[in-house]
Design a protein around this motif. Structure first.
Motif, PDB file in Angstrom:
ATOM      1  N   TRP A 122      -0.231  -3.527  -2.556  1.00 47.55           N
ATOM      2  CA  TRP A 122      -0.669  -2.438  -1.818  1.00 47.55           C
ATOM      3  C   TRP A 122      -0.378  -2.196  -0.245  1.00 47.55           C
ATOM      4  O   TRP A 122      -0.119  -3.235   0.339  1.00 47.55           O
ATOM      5  CB  TRP A 122      -2.108  -2.500  -2.220  1.00 47.55           C
ATOM      6  CG  TRP A 122      -2.919  -3.435  -1.366  1.00 47.55           C
ATOM      7  CD1 TRP A 122      -3.002  -4.921  -1.500  1.00 47.55           C
ATOM      8  CD2 TRP A 122      -3.694  -3.342   0.084  1.00 47.55           C
ATOM      9  NE1 TRP A 122      -3.861  -5.606  -0.800  1.00 47.55           N
ATOM     10  CE2 TRP A 122      -4.360  -4.698   0.137  1.00 47.55           C
ATOM     11  CE3 TRP A 122      -3.919  -2.382   0.688  1.00 47.55           C
ATOM     12  CZ2 TRP A 122      -4.743  -4.995   1.326  1.00 47.55           C
ATOM     13  CZ3 TRP A 122      -4.749  -2.692   1.839  1.00 47.55           C
ATOM     14  CH2 TRP A 122      -5.112  -4.020   2.226  1.00 47.55           C
ATOM     15  N   SER A 123      -0.746  -1.119   0.110  1.00 46.13           N
ATOM     16  CA  SER A 123      -0.671  -0.667   1.541  1.00 46.13           C
ATOM     17  C   SER A 123      -1.496   0.383   1.662  1.00 46.13           C
ATOM     18  O   SER A 123      -2.456   0.632   0.747  1.00 46.13           O
ATOM     19  CB  SER A 123       0.973  -0.048   1.913  1.00 46.13           C
ATOM     20  OG  SER A 123       1.041   0.287   2.945  1.00 46.13           O
ATOM     21  N   PHE A 124      -1.922   1.283   2.714  1.00 43.32           N
ATOM     22  CA  PHE A 124      -2.836   2.111   2.931  1.00 43.32           C
ATOM     23  C   PHE A 124      -2.243   3.157   3.858  1.00 43.32           C
ATOM     24  O   PHE A 124      -1.230   2.855   4.648  1.00 43.32           O
ATOM     25  CB  PHE A 124      -4.052   1.435   3.547  1.00 43.32           C
ATOM     26  CG  PHE A 124      -4.040   0.694   4.924  1.00 43.32           C
ATOM     27  CD1 PHE A 124      -4.079   1.705   6.005  1.00 43.32           C
ATOM     28  CD2 PHE A 124      -3.642  -0.559   5.255  1.00 43.32           C
ATOM     29  CE1 PHE A 124      -3.953   1.035   7.271  1.00 43.32           C
ATOM     30  CE2 PHE A 124      -3.650  -1.013   6.528  1.00 43.32           C
ATOM     31  CZ  PHE A 124      -3.691  -0.176   7.273  1.00 43.32           C
ATOM     32  N   VAL A 125      -3.079   4.361   3.686  1.00 54.41           N
ATOM     33  CA  VAL A 125      -2.541   5.563   4.517  1.00 54.41           C
ATOM     34  C   VAL A 125      -3.894   5.862   5.236  1.00 54.41           C
ATOM     35  O   VAL A 125      -4.674   6.190   4.890  1.00 54.41           O
ATOM     36  CB  VAL A 125      -2.130   6.760   3.794  1.00 54.41           C
ATOM     37  CG1 VAL A 125      -1.881   7.939   4.372  1.00 54.41           C
ATOM     38  CG2 VAL A 125      -1.116   6.462   2.586  1.00 54.41           C
ATOM     39  N   GLY A 126      -3.569   5.694   6.622  1.00 56.58           N
ATOM     40  CA  GLY A 126      -4.775   6.074   7.625  1.00 56.58           C
ATOM     41  C   GLY A 126      -5.650   4.984   7.883  1.00 56.58           C
ATOM     42  O   GLY A 126      -5.781   4.505   8.850  1.00 56.58           O
ATOM     43  N   ASN A 127      -6.388   4.521   6.622  1.00 54.40           N
ATOM     44  CA  ASN A 127      -7.149   3.222   6.938  1.00 54.40           C
ATOM     45  C   ASN A 127      -7.361   2.600   5.598  1.00 54.40           C
ATOM     46  O   ASN A 127      -6.856   3.206   4.605  1.00 54.40           O
ATOM     47  CB  ASN A 127      -8.774   4.007   7.201  1.00 54.40           C
ATOM     48  CG  ASN A 127      -9.146   5.030   6.148  1.00 54.40           C
ATOM     49  OD1 ASN A 127      -9.466   4.572   4.980  1.00 54.40           O
ATOM     50  ND2 ASN A 127      -9.731   5.881   6.450  1.00 54.40           N
ATOM     51  N   LYS A 128      -7.757   1.432   5.545  1.00 54.74           N
ATOM     52  CA  LYS A 128      -7.816   0.624   4.388  1.00 54.74           C
ATOM     53  C   LYS A 128      -8.587   0.933   2.892  1.00 54.74           C
ATOM     54  O   LYS A 128      -8.149   0.589   2.079  1.00 54.74           O
ATOM     55  CB  LYS A 128      -8.249  -0.891   4.671  1.00 54.74           C
ATOM     56  CG  LYS A 128      -7.386  -1.546   5.645  1.00 54.74           C
ATOM     57  CD  LYS A 128      -7.934  -3.116   5.895  1.00 54.74           C
ATOM     58  CE  LYS A 128      -6.745  -3.569   6.858  1.00 54.74           C
ATOM     59  NZ  LYS A 128      -7.091  -5.094   7.040  1.00 54.74           N
ATOM     60  N   SER A 129      -9.364   2.061   3.193  1.00 53.83           N
ATOM     61  CA  SER A 129      -9.902   2.443   1.987  1.00 53.83           C
ATOM     62  C   SER A 129      -9.273   3.418   1.344  1.00 53.83           C
ATOM     63  O   SER A 129      -9.601   3.816   0.221  1.00 53.83           O
ATOM     64  CB  SER A 129     -11.501   3.206   2.396  1.00 53.83           C
ATOM     65  OG  SER A 129     -10.979   4.115   2.970  1.00 53.83           O
TER      66      SER A 129
END
Length: 131
Positions: free
Chosen positions: A56-63
């Motif tokens: 996994w990764s995130f875009v903008g923030n971890k949520s």
């Protein structure tokens, strides 16, 4: 005969005898033919194995997580297919559809449930020992 062979080859008969002592007592051509016959009867089975995993990764923030699912050929390390999405069975099935045209005989995965629920049991190996 050795004397004639030496004359024809332009070498001494002693050299001919010396070289003959170094060669096998069986004609190498005959050995090659025996090996050739064995290869005619050799059965070769080609099969593919794939290691599957996700990260996994995130875009903008971890949520806002994005998951990358991938399948990699175990022997070469070549990525066979990949899919970006969530961490759901539907996302795994999308990756699995990408692999439909490849005759994979064994899938190696971790214990994530999507693999166990959707891969054929006979072709599925769970464990970190092979991934």
């Amino acid at each position: 005969m050795l004397f004639v062979s030496g004359l024809v080859l332009g070498i001494s008969p002693n050299t001919v005898v010396s070289d003959l002592k170094k060669t096998p007592n069986v004609n190498p051509y005959v050995l090659d033919m025996i090996e050739h016959e064995k290869l005619k009867r050799l059965e070769v089975e080609i099969f593919y194995t794939a290691e599957m995993d996700e990260f996994w990764s995130f875009v903008g923030n971890k949520s806002n997580q994005r998951w990358t699912w991938y399948a990699m050929d175990k022997s070469s390390g070549v990525i066979l297919a990949w899919h970006n999405g969530g961490r759901t069975d539907l996302d795994f099935l999308q990756l699995f559809r990408y692999l439909a045209h490849i005759p994979i005989d064994k899938y190696f995965t971790d214990d994530w449930g999507a693999y166990s629920r959707n891969l054929p049991c006979a072709k599925h190996h769970i464990g970190k020992d092979r991934t």
